[in-house]
Design an enzyme around this catalytic site. Structure first.
Site, PDB file in Angstrom:
ATOM      1  N   THR A   1      -4.152  13.669   5.438  1.00 20.35           N
ATOM      2  CA  THR A   1      -2.710  13.749   5.715  1.00 20.35           C
ATOM      3  C   THR A   1      -2.395  15.048   6.458  1.00 20.35           C
ATOM      4  O   THR A   1      -1.769  15.037   7.522  1.00 20.35           O
ATOM      5  CB  THR A   1      -1.887  13.668   4.416  1.00 20.35           C
ATOM      6  OG1 THR A   1      -2.310  12.540   3.671  1.00 20.35           O
ATOM      7  CG2 THR A   1      -0.406  13.544   4.716  1.00 20.35           C
TER       8      THR A   1
ATOM      9  N   SER B   1      -6.757   5.974   3.903  1.00 16.13           N
ATOM     10  CA  SER B   1      -6.760   5.073   2.742  1.00 16.13           C
ATOM     11  C   SER B   1      -7.124   3.656   3.195  1.00 16.13           C
ATOM     12  O   SER B   1      -7.877   2.947   2.517  1.00 16.13           O
ATOM     13  CB  SER B   1      -5.378   5.029   2.085  1.00 16.13           C
ATOM     14  OG  SER B   1      -5.222   6.068   1.152  1.00 16.13           O
TER      15      SER B   1
ATOM     16  N   GLN C   1       7.351   3.675   3.810  1.00 14.29           N
ATOM     17  CA  GLN C   1       5.917   3.363   3.868  1.00 14.29           C
ATOM     18  C   GLN C   1       5.661   2.082   4.674  1.00 14.29           C
ATOM     19  O   GLN C   1       4.645   1.960   5.353  1.00 14.29           O
ATOM     20  CB  GLN C   1       5.392   3.194   2.434  1.00 14.29           C
ATOM     21  CG  GLN C   1       3.881   3.260   2.308  1.00 14.29           C
ATOM     22  CD  GLN C   1       3.349   4.679   2.257  1.00 14.29           C
ATOM     23  OE1 GLN C   1       3.903   5.535   1.590  1.00 14.29           O
ATOM     24  NE2 GLN C   1       2.269   4.949   2.977  1.00 14.29           N
TER      25      GLN C   1
ATOM     26  N   LYS D   1       5.325   1.721  -3.165  1.00 14.67           N
ATOM     27  CA  LYS D   1       5.285   3.075  -3.738  1.00 14.67           C
ATOM     28  C   LYS D   1       5.548   2.954  -5.229  1.00 14.67           C
ATOM     29  O   LYS D   1       6.226   2.022  -5.670  1.00 14.67           O
ATOM     30  CB  LYS D   1       6.375   3.948  -3.104  1.00 14.67           C
ATOM     31  CG  LYS D   1       6.134   5.430  -3.246  1.00 14.67           C
ATOM     32  CD  LYS D   1       5.255   5.931  -2.124  1.00 14.67           C
ATOM     33  CE  LYS D   1       4.886   7.377  -2.280  1.00 14.67           C
ATOM     34  NZ  LYS D   1       4.206   7.873  -1.069  1.00 14.67           N
TER      35      LYS D   1
ATOM     36  N   ASN E   1      -1.610  19.258  -1.547  1.00 13.62           N
ATOM     37  CA  ASN E   1      -2.622  18.614  -0.706  1.00 13.62           C
ATOM     38  C   ASN E   1      -2.239  18.653   0.774  1.00 13.62           C
ATOM     39  O   ASN E   1      -3.035  19.042   1.629  1.00 13.62           O
ATOM     40  CB  ASN E   1      -2.815  17.168  -1.191  1.00 13.62           C
ATOM     41  CG  ASN E   1      -3.748  16.390  -0.297  1.00 13.62           C
ATOM     42  OD1 ASN E   1      -3.339  15.894   0.756  1.00 13.62           O
ATOM     43  ND2 ASN E   1      -5.010  16.296  -0.670  1.00 13.62           N
TER      44      ASN E   1
ATOM     45  N   LYS F   1       0.855  -1.190   0.000  1.00 14.61           N
ATOM     46  CA  LYS F   1       0.000   0.000   0.000  1.00 14.61           C
ATOM     47  C   LYS F   1       0.881   1.226   0.000  1.00 14.61           C
ATOM     48  O   LYS F   1       1.834   1.312   0.779  1.00 14.61           O
ATOM     49  CB  LYS F   1      -0.881  -0.003   1.279  1.00 14.61           C
ATOM     50  CG  LYS F   1      -1.779   1.207   1.419  1.00 14.61           C
ATOM     51  CD  LYS F   1      -3.077   1.028   0.660  1.00 14.61           C
ATOM     52  CE  LYS F   1      -3.836   2.328   0.432  1.00 14.61           C
ATOM     53  NZ  LYS F   1      -3.433   2.997  -0.835  1.00 14.61           N
TER      54      LYS F   1
ATOM     55  N   GLY G   1      -2.592   8.368  -4.238  1.00 11.55           N
ATOM     56  CA  GLY G   1      -1.930   9.571  -4.749  1.00 11.55           C
ATOM     57  C   GLY G   1      -0.657   9.908  -3.995  1.00 11.55           C
ATOM     58  O   GLY G   1      -0.354   9.338  -2.950  1.00 11.55           O
ATOM     59  N   ASP G   2       0.090  10.818  -4.553  1.00  3.32           N
ATOM     60  CA  ASP G   2       1.266  11.421  -3.919  1.00  3.32           C
ATOM     61  C   ASP G   2       1.538  12.685  -4.740  1.00  3.32           C
ATOM     62  O   ASP G   2       0.615  13.202  -5.400  1.00  3.32           O
ATOM     63  CB  ASP G   2       2.463  10.447  -3.913  1.00  3.32           C
ATOM     64  CG  ASP G   2       3.590  10.896  -2.979  1.00  3.32           C
ATOM     65  OD1 ASP G   2       3.469  10.710  -1.764  1.00  3.32           O
ATOM     66  OD2 ASP G   2       4.596  11.457  -3.458  1.00  3.32           O
TER      67      ASP G   2
HETATM   68  P1  NDP Z   1       1.183  17.844  -4.196  1.00  6.85           P
HETATM   69  O1  NDP Z   1       1.540  17.439  -5.558  1.00  6.85           O
HETATM   70  O2  NDP Z   1      -0.248  18.111  -3.876  1.00  6.85           O
HETATM   71  O3  NDP Z   1       2.017  19.127  -3.765  1.00  6.85           O
HETATM   72  C1  NDP Z   1       3.404  19.112  -3.746  1.00  6.85           C
HETATM   73  C2  NDP Z   1       3.901  20.473  -3.328  1.00  6.85           C
HETATM   74  O4  NDP Z   1       5.282  20.396  -3.063  1.00  6.85           O
HETATM   75  C3  NDP Z   1       3.719  21.537  -4.394  1.00  6.85           C
HETATM   76  O5  NDP Z   1       3.547  22.772  -3.768  1.00  6.85           O
HETATM   77  C4  NDP Z   1       5.042  21.465  -5.145  1.00  6.85           C
HETATM   78  O6  NDP Z   1       5.382  22.687  -5.813  1.00  6.85           O
HETATM   79  C5  NDP Z   1       6.001  21.203  -4.005  1.00  6.85           C
HETATM   80  N1  NDP Z   1       7.151  20.456  -4.498  1.00  6.85           N
HETATM   81  C6  NDP Z   1       7.153  19.202  -5.012  1.00  6.85           C
HETATM   82  N2  NDP Z   1       8.394  18.850  -5.400  1.00  6.85           N
HETATM   83  C7  NDP Z   1       9.166  19.893  -5.105  1.00  6.85           C
HETATM   84  C8  NDP Z   1      10.540  20.141  -5.236  1.00  6.85           C
HETATM   85  N3  NDP Z   1      11.366  19.224  -5.778  1.00  6.85           N
HETATM   86  N4  NDP Z   1      11.025  21.343  -4.817  1.00  6.85           N
HETATM   87  C9  NDP Z   1      10.195  22.270  -4.289  1.00  6.85           C
HETATM   88  N5  NDP Z   1       8.879  22.091  -4.136  1.00  6.85           N
HETATM   89  C10 NDP Z   1       8.381  20.924  -4.528  1.00  6.85           C
HETATM   90  O7  NDP Z   1       1.762  16.689  -3.244  1.00  6.85           O
HETATM   91  P2  NDP Z   1       1.333  16.302  -1.753  1.00  6.85           P
HETATM   92  O8  NDP Z   1       0.951  17.503  -0.992  1.00  6.85           O
HETATM   93  O9  NDP Z   1       0.393  15.173  -1.832  1.00  6.85           O
HETATM   94  O10 NDP Z   1       2.709  15.712  -1.201  1.00  6.85           O
HETATM   95  C11 NDP Z   1       3.670  16.524  -0.531  1.00  6.85           C
HETATM   96  C12 NDP Z   1       4.560  15.640   0.326  1.00  6.85           C
HETATM   97  O11 NDP Z   1       3.765  14.915   1.272  1.00  6.85           O
HETATM   98  C13 NDP Z   1       5.360  14.568  -0.440  1.00  6.85           C
HETATM   99  O12 NDP Z   1       6.578  14.351   0.223  1.00  6.85           O
HETATM  100  C14 NDP Z   1       4.488  13.314  -0.279  1.00  6.85           C
HETATM  101  O13 NDP Z   1       5.241  12.134  -0.411  1.00  6.85           O
HETATM  102  C15 NDP Z   1       4.005  13.513   1.148  1.00  6.85           C
HETATM  103  N6  NDP Z   1       2.803  12.782   1.534  1.00  6.85           N
HETATM  104  C16 NDP Z   1       1.649  12.897   0.818  1.00  6.85           C
HETATM  105  C17 NDP Z   1       0.513  12.224   1.228  1.00  6.85           C
HETATM  106  C18 NDP Z   1      -0.795  12.383   0.565  1.00  6.85           C
HETATM  107  O14 NDP Z   1      -1.774  11.808   1.058  1.00  6.85           O
HETATM  108  N7  NDP Z   1      -0.912  13.137  -0.512  1.00  6.85           N
HETATM  109  C19 NDP Z   1       0.558  11.302   2.390  1.00  6.85           C
HETATM  110  C20 NDP Z   1       1.793  11.335   3.117  1.00  6.85           C
HETATM  111  C21 NDP Z   1       2.875  12.027   2.673  1.00  6.85           C
HETATM  112  P3  NDP Z   1       5.058  22.865  -7.389  1.00  6.85           P
HETATM  113  O15 NDP Z   1       3.561  22.873  -7.495  1.00  6.85           O
HETATM  114  O16 NDP Z   1       5.681  24.149  -7.761  1.00  6.85           O
HETATM  115  O17 NDP Z   1       5.676  21.687  -8.061  1.00  6.85           O
HETATM  116  O1  2IT Z   2       3.207   8.835   1.518  1.00  5.56           O
HETATM  117  C1  2IT Z   2       2.048   8.440   1.735  1.00  5.56           C
HETATM  118  O2  2IT Z   2       1.732   7.924   2.814  1.00  5.56           O
HETATM  119  C2  2IT Z   2       1.048   8.625   0.678  1.00  5.56           C
HETATM  120  N1  2IT Z   2       1.355   9.199  -0.360  1.00  5.56           N
HETATM  121  C3  2IT Z   2      -0.338   8.076   0.862  1.00  5.56           C
HETATM  122  C4  2IT Z   2      -0.369   6.616   0.538  1.00  5.56           C
HETATM  123  C5  2IT Z   2      -1.740   5.990   0.510  1.00  5.56           C
HETATM  124  O3  2IT Z   2      -1.771   4.815   0.149  1.00  5.56           O
HETATM  125  O4  2IT Z   2      -2.739   6.632   0.824  1.00  5.56           O
END
Ligand code: NDP
Ligand code: 2IT
Length: 451
Positions: free
Chosen positions: A213, A383, A115, A130, A244, A94, A169-170
């Site tokens: 999250t 999830s 993860q 992942k 997100n 997952k 998603g991620d």
């Molecule tokens: P989104 O795609 O919704 O947003 C990502 C954000 O981070 C954007 O603002 C993006 O900027 C910025 N970003 C991404 N890559 C870079 C980079 N290399 N340098 C600078 N800024 C960057 O992703 P999420 O919010 O879902 O994910 C953010 C983090 O949280 C990740 O590490 C992800 O693995 C983690 N995460 C997400 C979960 C989820 O449920 N979505 C769960 C747990 C962890 P720009 O738009 O300019 O690219």
């Molecule tokens: O990093 C994370 O935990 C996620 N991107 C969410 C993974 C999930 O299966 O909901």
């Protein structure tokens, strides 16, 4: 037992580096966990004999495949797709899918490894995986995104399934992409099952998944403060990211009485000294959703703020730092600045946002540090609840799910505490999370024998 099973931490890491050349993010993630686990298993030979950590740090399989698609101009484009299935000892693989130009095997292996421990901490039956692609969604039309997602799923479908591996998603993958991928899975397999999470509410998704999250990160912070006899109310919070996780963390922190003063994206950061409110956060959400552009225009609408091109927010004085964008976005030097400016807590919304040197500084300075695998586990936890709802064909109500998320975050905090309290009273959550996450997976692996 052979001598190879008596390795110490340094020898173990040397082996990881030798077997995974050039995969620096993966080395970093394994080192961060191994340092704590070696302490824990020092007097537990059974884990050494069964080579448990070595086995967790060797993914069950790494699948990589070609993804061809046609852009709007009719050009053939070729991307690389991956799914890393790290460990399924406590449940089906997952974990999310990331679409970003930086995606490579090292990044996905580190994420799948992390993860595995995170999912264990949630208390739900989920293994670690992942995946993703080096596809860059920026500037692509809706049709291009659809064609890419369909092509990606046309290969991925044979490796996933509701009881095998359940992606979500991620970065770069939200409800729209999950929709295109679910549509293609259903079309190819003729099965309507919970093979993906983060689905839309009309087609098998769960309430609260979208917010979970970011909200969970703030609940974890709330629990850390409570344990430390403090409160989140009135705290000045610097957040990075504008996606997100960042925007929902901001929303919840504001709701609980904190003052959020920064958000950022890959172009730079916004500093709003008056603090964001719901409307301002919504402006950022809309800006990213509609134009997928930079947050720089914020200052045109809210002139009190300033935009700092190409910079990260960690130089701004704050009580709490919440990195919510990506890996390695908070360096040792930035940690020094935060500490000098009197930071009280760091809580990781993104995966591995702080470098290992930065974490060491926070731990040494006895500053509250909420590690990603505990603090951002609320997303994958909901999830897991989406998977349960899909299996039983019953939808839980919003209130119920909000309550469950809060309860799960409290339990994760509690699980960390079991192994986190140090002789001087400092609560080392990173250590607590690593050991608690490891123990459950390790014991399941012991039960299965040598496989
Ligand atoms: P989104 O795609 O919704 O947003 C990502 C954000 O981070 C954007 O603002 C993006 O900027 C910025 N970003 C991404 N890559 C870079 C980079 N290399 N340098 C600078 N800024 C960057 O992703 P999420 O919010 O879902 O994910 C953010 C983090 O949280 C990740 O590490 C992800 O693995 C983690 N995460 C997400 C979960 C989820 O449920 N979505 C769960 C747990 C962890 P720009 O738009 O300019 O690219
Ligand atoms: O990093 C994370 O935990 C996620 N991107 C969410 C993974 C999930 O299966 O909901």
């Amino acid at each position: 037992m052979t001598t190879s099973q008596h390795v110490n931490l340094e020898q173990f890491i040397e082996g990881v580096i030798r077997r995974n050349p050039g995969e620096t993010e993966f080395h970093q993630a394994v080192y961060e966990v191994a340092a704590d686990i070696f302490d824990f298993i020092a007097d537990k030979p059974i884990y050494h004999e069964a080579q448990i950590l070595r086995r967790i740090a060797e993914p069950d399989r790494v699948i990589s495949f070609r993804v061809c698609w046609e852009d709007d101009a009719g050009n053939v484009r070729v991307q690389r797709g991956y799914r890393v299935q790290n460990n399924n000892s406590i449940g089906p693989y997952k974990g999310g899918l990331r679409f970003h130009k930086s995606v490579n095997q090292s990044i996905l292996k580190f994420l799948a490894f992390e993860q595995t421990f995170k999912n264990s901490l949630t208390g739900l039956p989920m293994g670690g995986g992942k995946g993703g692609s080096d596809f860059n969604p920026k500037g692509k039309s809706d049709h291009e995104i659809m064609r890419f997602c369909q092509s990606f799923m046309t290969e991925l479908f044979r490796h996933v399934g509701e009881d095998t591996d359940v992606p979500a998603g991620d970065i770069g993958v939200g409800a729209r992409e999950i929709g295109y991928m679910f549509g293609q899975y259903k079309r190819i397999t003729n099965r309507y099952v919970g093979v993906l999470t983060g689905k839309g509410l009309e087609w098998g998704g769960s309430l609260v998944r979208k917010e979970s999250t970011g909200y969970g990160v703030v609940y974890f912070l709330e629990n850390m403060f409570k344990q430390d006899k403090g409160t989140i109310e009135g705290k000045v919070v610097a957040i990075s990211g504008a996606g997100n996780v960042a925007t929902h963390a901001a929303e919840k922190a504001i709701q609980l009485g904190a003052k959020v003063i920064t958000l950022s994206d890959s172009t730079g950061f916004i500093h709003d000294p008056d603090g964001f409110n719901r409307e301002k956060v919504q402006w950022v959400v809309d800006q990213k959703a509609h134009s997928r552009g930079s947050v720089a225009d914020y200052v045109k609408v809210f002139p009190v703020a300033s935009f700092h091109e190409g910079e990260r927010p960690w130089g701004v004085k704050c009580d709490v730092a919440m990195p919510c964008a990506t890996q390695n976005e908070l360096s040792e030097d930035e940690a020094k600045i935060l500490i000098k400016n009197g930071v009280k807590a760091i809580v990781e919304g993104a995966n591995m946002p702080c470098s290992n040197d930065a974490i060491a500084l926070f731990r040494d300075a006895r500053i509250l540090f909420g590690p990603a695998k505990a603090a951002n586990a609320g997303g994958v936890a909901v999830s897991g609840l989406e998977m349960s709802q899909n299996s039983t064909r019953i939808s839980l109500k919003e209130e119920e799910l909000q309550g469950l998320l809060r309860e799960i975050m409290e339990n994760i905090h509690q699980n960390c505490l079991e192994f986190a309290v140090q002789a001087d009273g400092y609560v080392d959550y990173a250590k607590g999370a690593n050991i608690a996450g490891f123990k459950k997976v390790a014991n399941a692996m012991l039960a299965f024998g040598i496989v």
